[in-house]
Design a protein around this motif. Structure first.
Motif, PDB file in Angstrom:
ATOM      1  N   THR A 129       0.835  -1.208   0.000  1.00 38.25           N
ATOM      2  CA  THR A 129       0.000   0.000   0.000  1.00 38.25           C
ATOM      3  C   THR A 129       0.869   1.257   0.000  1.00 38.25           C
ATOM      4  N   ASP A 130       2.030   1.207   0.630  1.00 34.16           N
ATOM      5  CA  ASP A 130       2.954   2.348   0.569  1.00 34.16           C
ATOM      6  C   ASP A 130       3.401   2.602  -0.874  1.00 34.16           C
ATOM      7  N   VAL A 131       3.717   1.542  -1.602  1.00 28.00           N
ATOM      8  CA  VAL A 131       4.135   1.689  -3.002  1.00 28.00           C
ATOM      9  C   VAL A 131       2.976   2.245  -3.835  1.00 28.00           C
ATOM     10  N   ILE A 132       1.781   1.717  -3.632  1.00 30.33           N
ATOM     11  CA  ILE A 132       0.615   2.214  -4.377  1.00 30.33           C
ATOM     12  C   ILE A 132       0.426   3.703  -4.119  1.00 30.33           C
ATOM     13  N   ASN A 133       0.465   4.103  -2.858  1.00 32.30           N
ATOM     14  CA  ASN A 133       0.295   5.524  -2.526  1.00 32.30           C
ATOM     15  C   ASN A 133       1.411   6.380  -3.099  1.00 32.30           C
ATOM     16  N   GLU A 134       2.618   5.876  -3.078  1.00 33.74           N
ATOM     17  CA  GLU A 134       3.748   6.628  -3.643  1.00 33.74           C
ATOM     18  C   GLU A 134       3.563   6.825  -5.146  1.00 33.74           C
ATOM     19  N   LEU A 135       3.169   5.766  -5.851  1.00 36.18           N
ATOM     20  CA  LEU A 135       2.941   5.869  -7.295  1.00 36.18           C
ATOM     21  C   LEU A 135       1.819   6.850  -7.603  1.00 36.18           C
ATOM     22  N   ASN A 137       0.747   9.380  -5.573  1.00 41.34           N
ATOM     23  CA  ASN A 137       1.178  10.733  -5.191  1.00 41.34           C
ATOM     24  C   ASN A 137       2.182  11.327  -6.165  1.00 41.34           C
ATOM     25  N   ASN A 138       3.034  10.485  -6.737  1.00 41.17           N
ATOM     26  CA  ASN A 138       4.016  10.960  -7.706  1.00 41.17           C
ATOM     27  C   ASN A 138       3.438  11.069  -9.116  1.00 41.17           C
ATOM     28  N   LYS A 139       2.169  10.693  -9.255  1.00 40.73           N
ATOM     29  CA  LYS A 139       1.465  10.760 -10.541  1.00 40.73           C
ATOM     30  C   LYS A 139       2.200  10.002 -11.640  1.00 40.73           C
ATOM     31  N   THR A 140       2.739   8.830 -11.285  1.00 37.76           N
ATOM     32  CA  THR A 140       3.515   8.048 -12.252  1.00 37.76           C
ATOM     33  C   THR A 140       2.729   6.914 -12.891  1.00 37.76           C
ATOM     34  N   ILE A 141       1.530   6.638 -12.414  1.00 35.85           N
ATOM     35  CA  ILE A 141       0.798   5.484 -12.925  1.00 35.85           C
ATOM     36  C   ILE A 141       0.406   5.671 -14.388  1.00 35.85           C
ATOM     37  N   PHE A 142      -0.082   6.835 -14.751  1.00 30.61           N
ATOM     38  CA  PHE A 142      -0.560   7.030 -16.117  1.00 30.61           C
ATOM     39  C   PHE A 142       0.410   7.816 -16.980  1.00 30.61           C
ATOM     40  N   GLU A 143       1.633   8.050 -16.486  1.00 28.83           N
ATOM     41  CA  GLU A 143       2.655   8.688 -17.321  1.00 28.83           C
ATOM     42  C   GLU A 143       3.242   7.645 -18.246  1.00 28.83           C
ATOM     43  N   LYS A 144       3.692   8.110 -19.392  1.00 23.10           N
ATOM     44  CA  LYS A 144       4.297   7.190 -20.366  1.00 23.10           C
ATOM     45  C   LYS A 144       5.763   7.035 -20.109  1.00 23.10           C
TER      46      LYS A 144
END
Length: 144
Positions: A129-135, A137-144
């Motif tokens: 869950t820490d990794v999920i929240n970090e991703l 918060n860093n807005k990296t999930i939908f970046e290419k």
């Protein structure tokens, strides 16, 4: 497939937890939102501008919850001595009593989980869950 995706599992689990807490809170003429607010207001009170972000709650939902709490005699609103435009939210004696009840319910939930899940699995759950929240918060999930 839908019941095995991570987001589905998170949502379904949170909905189950939320439903469980609401079912318990109804026994005390409350809701999970009220209980969460009680736990977020410390004994000295909290600025209304800090409460929403601390709870991760939108302003309209927070306003509605605080109004219900005020009507039930759980909180008082006092003018902020450091900022004339602001308000300090304080718990009444009844609010403090209900806060302790809410705290006991949260402790019970955590005790039951810890009694049924190994420390190692809990550590892994927290890591994930820490990794999920970090991703997020860093807005990296939908970046290419």
């Amino acid at each position: 497939m839908k019941n095995r995706t991570i987001d589905y599992i998170l949502r379904a689990t949170w909905q189950a937890v939320s439903r469980m807490y609401n079912e318990e809170a109804i026994k005390y003429d409350a809701s999970m939102a009220i209980a969460f607010a009680l736990l977020s207001i410390d004994r000295e009170g909290i600025s209304s501008t800090l409460l929403g972000p601390n709870m991760g709650m939108e302003a309209t939902s927070l306003t509605r919850t605080l109004k219900k709490m005020e009507t039930k005699g759980l909180i008082l609103k006092e003018k902020n001595p450091n900022d004339g435009r602001g308000v300090i939210i304080k718990l009444t004696p009844l609010g403090l009593e209900k806060r302790e009840l809410s705290k006991a319910k949260v402790k019970r939930f955590n005790e039951m989980i810890r009694a049924n899940v190994s420390d190692e699995k809990i550590r892994h759950f927290i890591e994930v869950t820490d990794v999920i929240n970090e991703l997020i918060n860093n807005k990296t999930i939908f970046e290419k």
